[in-house]
Design an enzyme around this catalytic site. Structure first.
Site, PDB file in Angstrom:
ATOM      1  N   GLN B 132       0.847  -1.193   0.000  1.00  0.00           N
ATOM      2  CA  GLN B 132       0.000   0.000   0.000  1.00  0.00           C
ATOM      3  C   GLN B 132       0.888   1.250   0.000  1.00  0.00           C
ATOM      4  O   GLN B 132       1.688   1.439   0.916  1.00  0.00           O
ATOM      5  CB  GLN B 132      -0.862  -0.024   1.267  1.00  0.00           C
ATOM      6  CG  GLN B 132      -1.763   1.184   1.441  1.00  0.00           C
ATOM      7  CD  GLN B 132      -2.445   1.156   2.796  1.00  0.00           C
ATOM      8  OE1 GLN B 132      -1.826   0.810   3.796  1.00  0.00           O
ATOM      9  NE2 GLN B 132      -3.722   1.496   2.841  1.00  0.00           N
ATOM     10  N   GLY B 133       0.728   2.088  -0.991  1.00  0.00           N
ATOM     11  CA  GLY B 133       1.513   3.317  -1.071  1.00  0.00           C
ATOM     12  C   GLY B 133       0.653   4.540  -0.825  1.00  0.00           C
ATOM     13  O   GLY B 133       0.251   5.225  -1.764  1.00  0.00           O
ATOM     14  N   SER B 135       1.129   6.593   2.605  1.00  0.00           N
ATOM     15  CA  SER B 135       1.878   7.567   3.410  1.00  0.00           C
ATOM     16  C   SER B 135       3.126   8.052   2.691  1.00  0.00           C
ATOM     17  O   SER B 135       3.756   7.302   1.941  1.00  0.00           O
ATOM     18  CB  SER B 135       2.302   6.935   4.731  1.00  0.00           C
ATOM     19  OG  SER B 135       1.213   6.334   5.364  1.00  0.00           O
ATOM     20  N   GLU B 251      -9.422  -1.718   5.682  1.00  0.00           N
ATOM     21  CA  GLU B 251      -8.212  -1.916   6.491  1.00  0.00           C
ATOM     22  C   GLU B 251      -8.530  -1.863   7.981  1.00  0.00           C
ATOM     23  O   GLU B 251      -8.008  -2.638   8.778  1.00  0.00           O
ATOM     24  CB  GLU B 251      -7.189  -0.826   6.124  1.00  0.00           C
ATOM     25  CG  GLU B 251      -5.973  -0.803   7.017  1.00  0.00           C
ATOM     26  CD  GLU B 251      -4.892   0.158   6.515  1.00  0.00           C
ATOM     27  OE1 GLU B 251      -5.068   0.752   5.442  1.00  0.00           O
ATOM     28  OE2 GLU B 251      -3.882   0.304   7.216  1.00  0.00           O
TER      29      GLU B 251
END
Ligand SMILES: Cc1cc2nc3c(=O)[nH]c(=O)nc-3n(C[C@H](O)[C@H](O)[C@H](O)COP(=O)(O)OP(=O)(O)OC[C@H]3O[C@@H](n4cnc5c(N)ncnc54)[C@H](O)[C@@H]3O)c2cc1C
Lengths: 388, 402
Positions: B132-133, B135, B251
């Site tokens: 997951q990109g 932050s 999530e």
């Protein structure tokens, strides 16, 4: 690694019938409409019960709530104590202080007492809405009911006499009768008195922290008790246990209701009061602790309806029932007292005044904590059950 | 779909338990990570990947996902039972959590038919690890401000910028990527778009970041004009923020639809009770100490309450006033509970709490110390507790924003 009782998955989860769900909705609406906070305020200023409170009691009786948990053969609806939870939550939320809960606890005791005479005499009257008061607690402050100091003495001539003092007897004035626990010849005993038998008995009003309660100390000075009004031996123990279960559950329900009520009071204020040009609810030092209170409520309500589910299932063991009930009582009372405490602080100077409703909830929370075991007491007993 | 009978479910539970007991892998001769967040070495990943594949092939993963994409097409309750039994029997976790529980449900909810067929089977089999990109070094809680650019260039986008804390980033085949397509958008949110981006393309590099425990598991990800096909975009340009929020709901467990499986091998209150039985205070078992007992009972009450909250959330009459309260507070409640629980466990270790993993005398291999420090992964990752308290305060209680 883990094989003890200490596992995450509880014995039974939460079940709610369609009828219970509907009842919750109806009860919530009825109590909200009939008992707005102005009624509570009027009631505080009234000596005794007051007309409005009596009218509400009558309505509750007419709606049939008193008979819900009473067996059909005695004129009730034949449901269980668990089915009262949806009614008692709103009573707690709107700070109703009448005899309903105590009467239901008395009914649960009688229902388990295996005394057909007393059952036939009392249960139909309760189902109709006649309240019964409870005299179970004494000056030593113990919440375990099995060793009362108050004595049911047998005289040389075989007659029975009641001697001793009982405290926190609520709504005695309007009660049709009084359920008293005492030490009998073979362990705890119960006596069910008619109201008129109290005529010569010393009754001293108490000044209690919850201003919605009418509470009395009763002193029995060798009051004569006809034998058919006494329950002794195993049936008395069974009755006390049943009273205790009902009381833990219904007090947890009252506390969960109160918690919802006081959370509304807090949230309303946080959304309306402004300081420094901002609505105070935007400050995280108020917002985040309020979220913690919400979490306390969500957890307590889950434990409440779980306890109701567990005690409704015949296959639940005694330990499962006790665990679920004590958890519900401890969690609800703790969270309610936390919320009452924060409600005062979050109102600032207004919170410190007589006029602010926050205090009414905090007082109710403190009262409920002191009734039938505070959270520390229940956690001690839970430790014994869960951490063998 | 027909509701399975209680007897059928019990039978299924027994089957699953028997399968897990007999098929659980031999413990490896290296230290396994505690959760999917700390998978730091190839040997750890391959061990866990093989386990996920085996579980999936036995039919115990994605049981409620549609059959046409490799799921089981059965009622969700079956997967729920598998999850419970996995927890109870303490089998290893499955590592592809970001794919199984965040990206997967998102893809099933809104991606094209072609994308579902392309991505879902590899998520389940663990052939394709997802990361997951979201932050960035300068934008974490304030996710809406991310600056990584995606510039349209014919049939592709060129990606430029960097992401950080990319869990599994060094192993991943795909990334769910939040990037800025329009730097002049009407608001900071309006310029964002969402991509199902391949990781093995020129211009994308990752660098491992060491964690406070000394372990690895997350990465910094650099995009140096990396070119990805335009059809990697999910939704329209400018919809990135809404899609990222939908992802966070999966999530945080605030929305359902996950493939299931354990994502950690975390200890619970029952384990801490057992520790208290072994630990000693003043020459006696700590479990006899009244203060220890009271703390343990508080944790037990909370643990049970949180388990029950999940059930109550499914009963509309019991959540009518604030239907989202339980779901939106779930991660906040349970992660903070675990953090406090593990901190309490340190006090049970007494003087031995001073040792660390690797010391020959450390209690239980240092599991308690490591576990405590790792609990912050879930009080920080996926939205910090403070940010979640804002979300609950604002969305559930209706309190004003700051
Ligand atoms: C183990 C781990 C794994 C992770 N994996 C991934 C991943 O795979 N992909 C990914 O994209 N990200 C990942 N993250 C990143 C994670 O989502 C961010 O760390 C998190 O959102 C916080 O952002 P930040 O680190 O920039 O902290 P900051 O936002 O700088 O926060 C610093 C402090 O300020 C507080 N704070 C910030 N804003 C507010 C506010 N509005 N109100 C009150 N307090 C505030 C925070 O609570 C925190 O205490 C991971 C993080 C961890 C710890």
């Amino acid at each position: 690694m883990s094989s003890s009782a200490a596992t995450g998955r509880p014995a039974a989860g939460i079940e709610l019938s369609r009828e219970q769900g509907l009842l919750l909705e109806i009860a919530a609406r009825t109590v909200r409409e009939r008992w707005p906070i102005e009624r509570v305020r009027e009631h505080l200023e009234t000596e005794g019960r007051g007309e409005a409170a009596e009218a509400l009691e009558r309505e509750i009786a007419e709606l049939g709530w008193y008979g819900i948990a009473i067996a059909e053969e005695h004129g009730g609806a034949g449901q269980g104590v668990a089915d009262l939870v949806p009614l008692v939550e709103p009573l707690g939320r709107h700070l109703v202080g009448g005899p309903f809960v105590a009467t239901q606890i008395a009914a649960a005791a009688l229902g388990a007492a295996q005394d057909t005479g007393l059952q036939a005499h009392w249960l139909p009257r309760i189902a109709e809405g006649q309240p019964l008061a409870l005299a179970l607690f004494e000056g030593d402050g113990s919440w375990d009911l099995d060793e009362p100091a108050c004595a049911l003495r047998r005289e040389p001539d075989g007659s029975l006499r009641l001697v001793g003092e009982k405290q926190f007897v609520t709504d005695l004035g309007s009660a049709a009768g009084l359920l008293v626990s005492a030490r009998g010849e073979e362990g705890p005993a119960l006596v069910v008195l008619e109201h008129h038998q109290l005529d010569g008995v010393e009754r001293t009003p108490e000044v209690v922290i919850d201003l919605t309660r009418r509470s009395t100390t009763v002193r029995f000075d060798a009051l004569a008790v006809p034998g058919d009004q006494a329950i002794v031996g195993a049936p008395a123990l069974a009755a006390l246990r049943s009273a205790q279960e009902a009381a833990w559950l219904l007090h947890a329900a009252e506390a969960c209701g109160g918690l919802q009520g006081v959370l509304d009071v807090i949230v309303d204020y946080l959304r309306s009061r402004r300081q420094f040009g901002r609505t105070i609810g935007s400050y995280q030092s108020l917002k985040h602790p309020t979220v913690d209170l919400l979490i306390g409520l969500e957890r307590a309500r889950s434990l409440l309806y779980h306890a109701a589910t567990v005690i409704s299932r015949p296959e639940s063991s005694a330990a499962e029932r006790e665990t679920a009930l004590r958890m519900a009582k401890a969690a609800a009372c703790e969270a309610f007292a936390d919320a009452g405490d924060r409600a005062i602080q979050f109102h600032g100077g207004v919170g410190f005044t007589w006029e602010c409703d926050a205090q009414l909830y905090l007082r109710r929370a403190l009262w409920l904590n002191a009734q039938w075991g505070d959270p520390l007491h229940h956690r001690r007993r839970l430790a014994g059950l869960l951490l063998a | 779909m027909e509701k399975p009978s209680a007897a059928e479910l019990e039978q299924f539970r027994r089957e699953v338990a028997a399968w897990l007991e007999s098929e659980r892998p031999e413990p490896p001769d290296f230290l396994l990570p505690e959760t999917f967040l700390e998978v730091g070495t190839d040997e750890q990943l391959e061990y866990l990947r093989a386990w996920q594949r085996k579980v999936y092939e036995a039919g115990y993963l994605g049981m409620a996902w549609p059959r046409e994409y490799g799921g089981g097409g059965r009622p969700a309750v079956f997967q729920e039972i598998v999850n419970q039994e996995m927890q109870r029997l303490r089998v290893p976790f499955v590592p592809n959590t970001i794919g199984l529980n965040w990206a997967g449900p998102l893809i099933l909810q809104m991606a094209s038919e072609e994308d579902k067929r392309r991505y879902i089977p590899g998520i389940l089999s663990c052939d394709d690890i997802w990361c997951q990109g979201f932050s960035e070094p300068d934008h974490g809680s304030d996710l809406g401000s991310v600056q990584t650019r995606a510039v349209r260039d014919g049939d592709s986008y060129r990606i430029r910028g960097s992401k950080i804390w990319t869990t599994l980033g060094g192993h991943a085949k795909y990334m769910i990527l939040l990037a800025r397509t329009d730097p002049d958008g009407a608001s900071k949110y309006a310029g964002l778009s969402f991509f199902l981006a391949p990781m093995q393309v020129p211009g994308i590099t990752t660098r491992p970041i060491r964690k406070l425990t000394g372990e690895y598991g997350f990465y910094e990800t650099f995009f140096d004009d990396a070119r990805i096909a335009a059809d990697c975009r999910l939704g329209e340009e400018g919809q990135g923020w809404q899609i990222a929020m939908a992802t966070l709901a999966f999530e945080r467990g605030a929305a359902g639809g996950q493939a299931g499986g354990l994502s950690s091998q975390a200890v619970g209150v029952g384990d801490v009770v057992e520790l208290a039985r072994r630990a000693r205070r003043d020459g006696r078992p700590a479990l006899e100490d009244p203060i220890v007992r009271d703390e343990l009972v508080k944790f037990l009450i909370e643990e049970r309450a949180d388990a029950l909250c999940r059930e109550r959330a499914a009963i509309p009459a019991l959540v009518s006033e604030r239907p989202a309260a339980i779901a939106l507070s779930g991660k906040l409640r349970t992660s903070e509970h675990r953090r406090r629980l593990m901190r309490f466990a340190q006090s049970l270790l007494g003087a031995q709490a001073a040792r660390w993993v690797g010391d020959p005398g450390v209690v239980d291999g240092g599991l308690w110390q490591r576990s405590y420090l790792n609990t912050f992964s879930s009080t920080i990752g996926g939205g910090t507790s403070q940010v979640l308290a804002n979300v609950v305060g604002e969305r559930v209680l209706g309190l004003p924003k700051q």
